[in-house]
Design a protein around this motif. Structure first.
Motif, short mmCIF file in Angstrom:
data_model
loop_
_atom_site.label_atom_id
_atom_site.label_comp_id
_atom_site.label_asym_id
_atom_site.label_seq_id
_atom_site.Cartn_x
_atom_site.Cartn_y
_atom_site.Cartn_z
N ASP A 112 5.36 38.40 -7.28
CA ASP A 112 5.14 39.24 -8.45
C ASP A 112 3.90 40.11 -8.32
OD1 ASP A 112 7.43 38.19 -9.59
OD2 ASP A 112 6.35 36.81 -10.92
N LYS A 113 2.91 39.60 -7.57
CA LYS A 113 1.65 40.33 -7.43
C LYS A 113 1.44 40.80 -6.00
CE LYS A 113 -0.31 37.75 -11.23
NZ LYS A 113 -1.31 36.83 -11.68
N ARG A 114 2.52 41.16 -5.32
CA ARG A 114 2.46 41.52 -3.91
C ARG A 114 1.77 42.86 -3.65
NH1 ARG A 114 7.48 41.85 -5.79
NH2 ARG A 114 8.70 43.73 -5.55
N SER A 115 1.41 43.58 -4.69
CA SER A 115 0.75 44.87 -4.50
C SER A 115 -0.70 44.73 -4.03
CB SER A 115 0.77 45.67 -5.80
OG SER A 115 0.04 44.99 -6.81
N GLY A 116 -1.19 43.50 -3.96
CA GLY A 116 -2.56 43.30 -3.47
C GLY A 116 -3.51 42.76 -4.51
N ASN A 117 -3.06 42.61 -5.72
CA ASN A 117 -3.92 42.11 -6.78
C ASN A 117 -3.68 40.62 -7.06
OD1 ASN A 117 -4.95 44.69 -7.13
ND2 ASN A 117 -3.36 45.23 -8.61
N ALA A 118 -3.11 39.93 -6.09
CA ALA A 118 -2.75 38.52 -6.29
C ALA A 118 -3.98 37.63 -6.28
CB ALA A 118 -1.79 38.08 -5.20
N GLU A 119 -3.88 36.55 -7.05
CA GLU A 119 -4.92 35.54 -7.04
C GLU A 119 -4.77 34.73 -5.76
OE1 GLU A 119 -4.48 33.10 -10.50
OE2 GLU A 119 -4.32 34.83 -11.81
N ALA A 120 -5.87 34.32 -5.18
CA ALA A 120 -5.81 33.51 -3.97
C ALA A 120 -5.57 32.04 -4.31
CB ALA A 120 -7.10 33.66 -3.19
N GLU A 121 -5.75 31.70 -5.56
CA GLU A 121 -5.65 30.31 -6.00
C GLU A 121 -4.20 29.92 -6.30
OE1 GLU A 121 -7.16 28.62 -10.04
OE2 GLU A 121 -8.84 28.63 -8.64
N GLY A 126 9.96 11.22 -0.82
CA GLY A 126 10.51 11.07 -2.16
C GLY A 126 9.96 12.06 -3.17
N LYS A 127 9.00 12.87 -2.76
CA LYS A 127 8.38 13.85 -3.67
C LYS A 127 8.69 15.28 -3.26
CE LYS A 127 6.77 10.46 -5.89
NZ LYS A 127 7.56 10.02 -7.02
N GLU A 128 9.73 15.44 -2.44
CA GLU A 128 10.09 16.77 -1.94
C GLU A 128 10.41 17.74 -3.08
OE1 GLU A 128 10.92 13.71 1.18
OE2 GLU A 128 11.53 13.89 -0.91
N ALA A 129 11.12 17.28 -4.09
CA ALA A 129 11.50 18.17 -5.20
C ALA A 129 10.26 18.68 -5.95
CB ALA A 129 12.45 17.46 -6.16
N THR A 130 9.31 17.80 -6.16
CA THR A 130 8.07 18.19 -6.86
C THR A 130 7.32 19.26 -6.07
OG1 THR A 130 7.89 16.01 -7.86
CG2 THR A 130 5.88 17.32 -7.78
N PHE A 131 7.18 19.04 -4.76
CA PHE A 131 6.46 20.00 -3.93
C PHE A 131 7.25 21.29 -3.77
CE2 PHE A 131 3.72 16.52 -3.30
CZ PHE A 131 2.53 17.01 -2.80
N LYS A 132 8.56 21.18 -3.75
CA LYS A 132 9.42 22.37 -3.66
C LYS A 132 9.21 23.26 -4.88
CE LYS A 132 14.31 23.60 -3.20
NZ LYS A 132 15.64 23.06 -2.91
N VAL A 133 9.24 22.67 -6.07
CA VAL A 133 9.05 23.45 -7.30
C VAL A 133 7.65 24.05 -7.34
CG1 VAL A 133 8.96 23.32 -9.82
CG2 VAL A 133 10.82 22.20 -8.58
N ALA A 134 6.64 23.27 -6.95
CA ALA A 134 5.27 23.79 -6.93
C ALA A 134 5.15 24.98 -5.97
CB ALA A 134 4.30 22.69 -6.53
N ALA A 135 5.78 24.87 -4.80
CA ALA A 135 5.73 25.97 -3.83
C ALA A 135 6.53 27.17 -4.33
CB ALA A 135 6.25 25.49 -2.48
N LEU A 136 7.68 26.93 -4.96
CA LEU A 136 8.46 28.05 -5.51
C LEU A 136 7.66 28.81 -6.56
CD1 LEU A 136 12.01 26.45 -5.82
CD2 LEU A 136 11.37 28.37 -4.35
N MET A 137 6.91 28.10 -7.39
CA MET A 137 6.07 28.78 -8.39
C MET A 137 4.98 29.60 -7.71
SD MET A 137 5.79 26.24 -11.63
CE MET A 137 5.75 24.65 -10.86
N ALA A 138 4.43 29.06 -6.62
CA ALA A 138 3.42 29.80 -5.87
C ALA A 138 4.02 31.06 -5.25
CB ALA A 138 2.80 28.91 -4.81
N ILE A 139 5.22 30.94 -4.70
CA ILE A 139 5.89 32.10 -4.11
C ILE A 139 6.15 33.15 -5.19
CG2 ILE A 139 8.01 32.93 -3.01
CD1 ILE A 139 8.17 30.13 -1.67
N SER A 140 6.60 32.72 -6.36
CA SER A 140 6.83 33.67 -7.47
C SER A 140 5.57 34.44 -7.80
CB SER A 140 7.32 32.92 -8.71
OG SER A 140 8.59 32.40 -8.52
N ALA A 141 4.44 33.73 -7.88
CA ALA A 141 3.18 34.39 -8.19
C ALA A 141 2.80 35.39 -7.10
CB ALA A 141 2.07 33.35 -8.37
N MET A 142 2.99 34.99 -5.84
CA MET A 142 2.68 35.90 -4.73
C MET A 142 3.58 37.13 -4.76
SD MET A 142 2.28 33.48 -1.40
CE MET A 142 1.72 31.80 -1.61
#
Length: 100
Positions: free
Chosen positions: A74-83, A56-72
């Motif tokens: 956007d910063k794919r040149s190697g300067n990405a945060e690991a957090e 029942g929490k798939e949408a919440t985790f989906k959005v959280a993961a999508l935000m993580a993918i966006s961060a990765m």
């Protein structure tokens, strides 16, 4: 121990959904995006110390993961945060099991 019911198993998102979220056209980055999809899914689960997305929490985790993918992505040149991004953590904090 309580009963656990797993209704369905499957990915949180498709590559087409992720590419739409990232506003990526074409297939040039598909391999990279697929790797980021897997990494983000593992990152949100590890942050919560769980192995499956709560039913029942798939949408919440989906959005959280999508935000993580966006961060990765956007910063794919190697300067990405690991957090995990703060916005992702805020969404899934209620589902986090703290290990003592």
């Amino acid at each position: 121990m309580g009963n656990v019911v797993i209704a369905t198993l499957g990915p949180l998102y498709s590559i087409d959904e992720v590419k739409e979220h990232l506003r990526v056209e074409g297939d040039d980055d598909d391999t990279l995006i697929e790797a980021m999809m897997d990494a983000a899914e593992q990152q949100v689960l590890q942050y919560c110390n769980i192995s499956l997305v709560p039913h029942g929490k798939e949408a919440t985790f989906k959005v959280a993961a999508l935000m993580a993918i966006s961060a990765m992505y956007d910063k794919r040149s190697g300067n990405a945060e690991a957090e995990l991004p703060a916005s992702s953590r805020t969404l899934i904090n209620p589902y986090r099991w703290l290990r003592v």
